[in-house]
Design a protein around this motif. Sequence first.
Motif, mmCIF file in Angstrom:
data_model
loop_
_atom_site.group_PDB
_atom_site.id
_atom_site.type_symbol
_atom_site.label_atom_id
_atom_site.label_comp_id
_atom_site.label_asym_id
_atom_site.label_seq_id
_atom_site.Cartn_x
_atom_site.Cartn_y
_atom_site.Cartn_z
ATOM 1 N N GLY A 47 0.929 -1.220 -0.167
ATOM 2 C CA GLY A 47 -0.121 0.046 -0.048
ATOM 3 C C GLY A 47 0.963 1.247 -0.136
ATOM 4 N N VAL A 48 1.850 1.417 0.903
ATOM 5 C CA VAL A 48 2.601 2.351 1.049
ATOM 6 C C VAL A 48 3.488 2.701 -0.214
ATOM 7 C CG1 VAL A 48 4.729 1.663 1.887
ATOM 8 C CG2 VAL A 48 3.694 3.849 2.780
ATOM 9 N N MET A 49 4.027 1.852 -1.031
ATOM 10 C CA MET A 49 4.674 2.129 -2.120
ATOM 11 C C MET A 49 3.826 2.545 -3.372
ATOM 12 S SD MET A 49 8.060 1.667 -1.801
ATOM 13 C CE MET A 49 8.463 1.744 -3.350
ATOM 14 N N SER A 50 2.786 2.156 -3.336
ATOM 15 C CA SER A 50 1.838 2.828 -4.527
ATOM 16 C C SER A 50 1.995 4.093 -4.480
ATOM 17 C CB SER A 50 0.559 2.224 -4.336
ATOM 18 O OG SER A 50 -0.109 2.631 -3.391
ATOM 19 N N GLY A 51 1.824 4.933 -3.381
ATOM 20 C CA GLY A 51 1.925 6.301 -3.397
ATOM 21 C C GLY A 51 3.185 6.905 -2.976
ATOM 22 N N ALA A 52 4.197 6.273 -2.202
ATOM 23 C CA ALA A 52 5.362 6.772 -2.193
ATOM 24 C C ALA A 52 6.294 6.771 -3.502
ATOM 25 C CB ALA A 52 6.430 6.024 -1.006
ATOM 26 N N ILE A 110 13.482 0.521 9.001
ATOM 27 C CA ILE A 110 14.309 1.411 9.365
ATOM 28 C C ILE A 110 15.613 2.021 8.289
ATOM 29 C CG2 ILE A 110 16.410 1.978 10.919
ATOM 30 C CD1 ILE A 110 13.927 2.087 12.484
ATOM 31 N N LEU A 111 16.001 1.130 7.421
ATOM 32 C CA LEU A 111 17.026 1.092 6.297
ATOM 33 C C LEU A 111 16.178 1.943 5.223
ATOM 34 C CD1 LEU A 111 18.732 -2.154 6.231
ATOM 35 C CD2 LEU A 111 19.696 0.011 6.992
ATOM 36 N N MET A 112 15.108 1.629 5.066
ATOM 37 C CA MET A 112 14.030 2.502 3.981
ATOM 38 C C MET A 112 13.949 4.056 4.269
ATOM 39 S SD MET A 112 11.817 -0.522 2.192
ATOM 40 C CE MET A 112 10.690 -0.861 3.837
ATOM 41 N N GLY A 113 13.738 4.051 5.626
ATOM 42 C CA GLY A 113 13.212 5.345 6.185
ATOM 43 C C GLY A 113 14.237 6.360 6.205
ATOM 44 N N PHE A 114 15.495 5.598 6.305
ATOM 45 C CA PHE A 114 16.904 6.582 6.254
ATOM 46 C C PHE A 114 17.472 6.556 4.968
ATOM 47 C CE2 PHE A 114 15.949 6.429 10.851
ATOM 48 C CZ PHE A 114 16.133 7.586 11.313
ATOM 49 N N SER A 115 17.133 6.048 3.826
ATOM 50 C CA SER A 115 17.794 5.751 2.465
ATOM 51 C C SER A 115 18.103 7.532 1.939
ATOM 52 C CB SER A 115 16.729 5.193 1.662
ATOM 53 O OG SER A 115 16.388 3.945 1.977
ATOM 54 N N PRO A 116 19.370 7.481 1.700
ATOM 55 C CA PRO A 116 19.829 8.734 1.212
ATOM 56 C C PRO A 116 19.908 8.509 -0.454
ATOM 57 C CG PRO A 116 21.822 7.689 1.909
ATOM 58 C CD PRO A 116 20.514 6.714 2.220
ATOM 59 N N ASN A 117 19.816 7.685 -0.765
ATOM 60 C CA ASN A 117 19.893 7.487 -2.467
ATOM 61 C C ASN A 117 19.077 6.132 -2.816
ATOM 62 O OD1 ASN A 117 21.770 5.332 -2.102
ATOM 63 N ND2 ASN A 117 23.466 6.829 -1.649
ATOM 64 N N TYR A 118 18.864 5.721 -4.100
ATOM 65 C CA TYR A 118 18.080 4.700 -4.645
ATOM 66 C C TYR A 118 19.016 3.457 -4.451
ATOM 67 C CZ TYR A 118 15.967 1.740 -8.416
ATOM 68 O OH TYR A 118 15.377 0.635 -8.819
ATOM 69 N N LEU A 169 -3.954 0.529 5.632
ATOM 70 C CA LEU A 169 -3.050 1.527 6.490
ATOM 71 C C LEU A 169 -1.693 2.047 5.479
ATOM 72 C CD1 LEU A 169 -2.328 -0.852 9.599
ATOM 73 C CD2 LEU A 169 -3.727 1.440 9.244
ATOM 74 N N GLY A 170 -1.365 1.572 4.545
ATOM 75 C CA GLY A 170 -0.394 1.966 3.727
ATOM 76 C C GLY A 170 -0.804 3.342 2.852
ATOM 77 N N TYR A 171 -2.104 3.011 2.192
ATOM 78 C CA TYR A 171 -2.639 4.053 1.637
ATOM 79 C C TYR A 171 -3.100 5.295 2.421
ATOM 80 C CZ TYR A 171 -3.690 0.826 -2.243
ATOM 81 O OH TYR A 171 -3.757 -0.100 -3.259
ATOM 82 N N ILE A 172 -3.580 4.962 3.600
ATOM 83 C CA ILE A 172 -3.673 6.269 4.552
ATOM 84 C C ILE A 172 -2.527 6.912 4.908
ATOM 85 C CG2 ILE A 172 -4.689 6.869 6.787
ATOM 86 C CD1 ILE A 172 -6.475 4.384 6.466
ATOM 87 N N SER A 173 -1.444 6.057 5.101
ATOM 88 C CA SER A 173 -0.025 6.679 5.438
ATOM 89 C C SER A 173 0.413 7.650 4.295
ATOM 90 C CB SER A 173 0.989 5.408 5.549
ATOM 91 O OG SER A 173 1.976 6.195 5.883
ATOM 92 N N ASN A 174 0.047 7.222 2.998
ATOM 93 C CA ASN A 174 0.578 8.148 1.917
ATOM 94 C C ASN A 174 -0.358 9.375 1.983
ATOM 95 O OD1 ASN A 174 2.069 5.945 0.572
ATOM 96 N ND2 ASN A 174 0.635 5.130 -0.398
ATOM 97 N N TYR A 175 -1.508 9.377 2.291
ATOM 98 C CA TYR A 175 -2.304 10.630 2.220
ATOM 99 C C TYR A 175 -1.961 11.370 3.424
ATOM 100 C CZ TYR A 175 -6.480 13.651 2.354
ATOM 101 O OH TYR A 175 -7.207 14.691 2.153
ATOM 102 N N ALA A 176 -1.653 10.686 4.610
ATOM 103 C CA ALA A 176 -1.208 11.555 5.790
ATOM 104 C C ALA A 176 -0.086 12.220 5.576
ATOM 105 C CB ALA A 176 -1.420 10.568 6.985
ATOM 106 N N PHE A 177 1.199 11.612 5.061
ATOM 107 C CA PHE A 177 2.372 12.258 4.740
ATOM 108 C C PHE A 177 2.532 13.013 3.466
ATOM 109 C CE2 PHE A 177 3.091 8.731 7.796
ATOM 110 C CZ PHE A 177 3.521 9.518 8.990
ATOM 111 N N MET A 188 9.150 9.073 5.534
ATOM 112 C CA MET A 188 8.200 8.970 6.522
ATOM 113 C C MET A 188 7.288 7.640 6.421
ATOM 114 S SD MET A 188 8.836 10.692 9.258
ATOM 115 C CE MET A 188 7.287 10.482 10.088
ATOM 116 N N MET A 189 6.725 7.772 5.195
ATOM 117 C CA MET A 189 5.659 6.598 4.746
ATOM 118 C C MET A 189 6.448 5.258 4.848
ATOM 119 S SD MET A 189 4.564 8.362 0.928
ATOM 120 C CE MET A 189 3.740 10.145 0.888
ATOM 121 N N LEU A 190 7.528 5.136 4.346
ATOM 122 C CA LEU A 190 8.338 3.779 4.418
ATOM 123 C C LEU A 190 8.616 3.507 5.924
ATOM 124 C CD1 LEU A 190 10.342 3.900 1.145
ATOM 125 C CD2 LEU A 190 7.995 2.858 1.613
#
Length: 522
Positions: A47-52, A110-118, A169-177, A188-190
């Motif tokens: 869910g979260v990756m669809s928006g992120a 944790i790693l995805m949330g702090f990712s500096p690059n691809y 929850l992922g979709y809602i997180s996308n909209y929230a952030f 933050m989404m990830l």
Amino acid sequence: MTEGKGVEARKIVGDFNPSKKPKSNKYAFGCAILASMTSILLGYDIGVMSGAAIYIKRDLKVSDVQIEILMGIINLYSLIGSCLAGRTSDWIGRRYTIVFAGTIFFVGAILMGFSPNYAFLMFGRFVAGIGIGYALMIAPVYTAEVSPASTRGFLTSFPEVFINGGILLGYISNYAFSKLSLKLGWRMMLGVGVFPSILLTLGVLAMPESPRWLVMRGRLGEATKVLNKTSDSKEEAQLRLAEIKQAAGIPESCNDDVVQVTEKNTGEGVWKELFLHPTPAIRHIVIAALGIHFFQQASGVDAVVLYSPRIFEKAGITDDTQKLLATVAVGFVKTLFILVATFMLDRVGRRPLLLSSVGGMVLSLLTLAISLTIIDQSNSKLMWAIGLSITMVLTYVATFSIGSGPITWVYSSEIFPLRLRAQGAAAGVVVNRTTSGVISMTFLSLTKAITIGGAFFLYFGIAAVGWLFFYTVLPETRGKTLEDMEGSFGTFRAKSNNTNNNGIENGNSKVPQLQMGTNLQP
């Protein structure tokens, strides 16, 4: 099965009668809830990756091909976890395998949330993918093994319920952030995916170990205690224990709390029995399990869920906020209909619900393909076609969730014999995730090659073939004990027998004609 066991089975046949309203077992219900929470991990990521992905592409300035790989590769990474999960769960137990899954996903989030690059983001998805692979395999196996036969369909549908809850929850997180800055929003989404994994790890501490795993390890005393708590009656607990002991090769007369087990009971030689030298029944089971996983994903569900913002954009919705709100509607519909399905599995049965579900998917995919093709070929904005496309997306996810979604996990977790269950379920997850990965990583390229309408025509054709496969290959399993399941396989027929092992015909109560444990043909 011996005559004595048949007599005992007839005495308690009512406990397994799906037409009889089962006694509520709150302990088994609680165990199923806790185990199934592992599936939130996959659902949230989908869910979260669809928006992120919308914001990742803008922030990291990557191409559509890189986005495809980023979104779909986690399914292939999860194969590592799924391949290891069968042996791991036979080694350390189902319970601690769930803890292991939650811990790995925590690190990945944790790693995805702090990712500096691809590149770093891809590494984070690699770690999270392994955790998802473990979670996908172990949740339905544990739930099936702890559930009484009368409510096994209801309880083993919970992993799919939590997948859909995670997607919502992922979709809602996308909209929230989505209102945060470009660099912070998608991270933050990830990153908030760490919270489900923490709750999961803590919740597992309240769960017992699977009684079937305990018997495999010779810990009969502990298994008896768990069975007494998770069965609908003491008599059912005794029968379940006797059948598990028989399947594990332990003499029925053995009543010791701890017994010595052979290598066969700890997972040795399982792959040979599954794929190299299977009996006709095991071959049928493997084909059914792998086939249901393949067609569940090959019909394009992940393309719809992951790329719903792109689909809505093609249909005529261009505003980011409106697209994300539309995806929330997709998540809500999926979650609502999966809840409906959980209450129908043990009443309607697996086979009729699955055939109805896939039939609805076939029709909605065909209509969606036609409407998107009309929109693509039109020079003006056709509101009726846009409305029809959105309606068909919602119809597709609804029909998927009411049957194909939950039944895939229920069916594949209950049809394997005890000695083959963990590894067989892992093989099913491998097929599921491989197919999902291929669909996810080719959708954007496919739409460019044959148009978005053409892509859904392709998924329509695959779903139609899947309906024929299910009609021909899959027998009904409702109301059968896990140890009695193997007798329903071994003969391929175009139509399943309408009478199950409890003498239930066409959903109406009938005097039992067969003993529990009698081999039935589909």
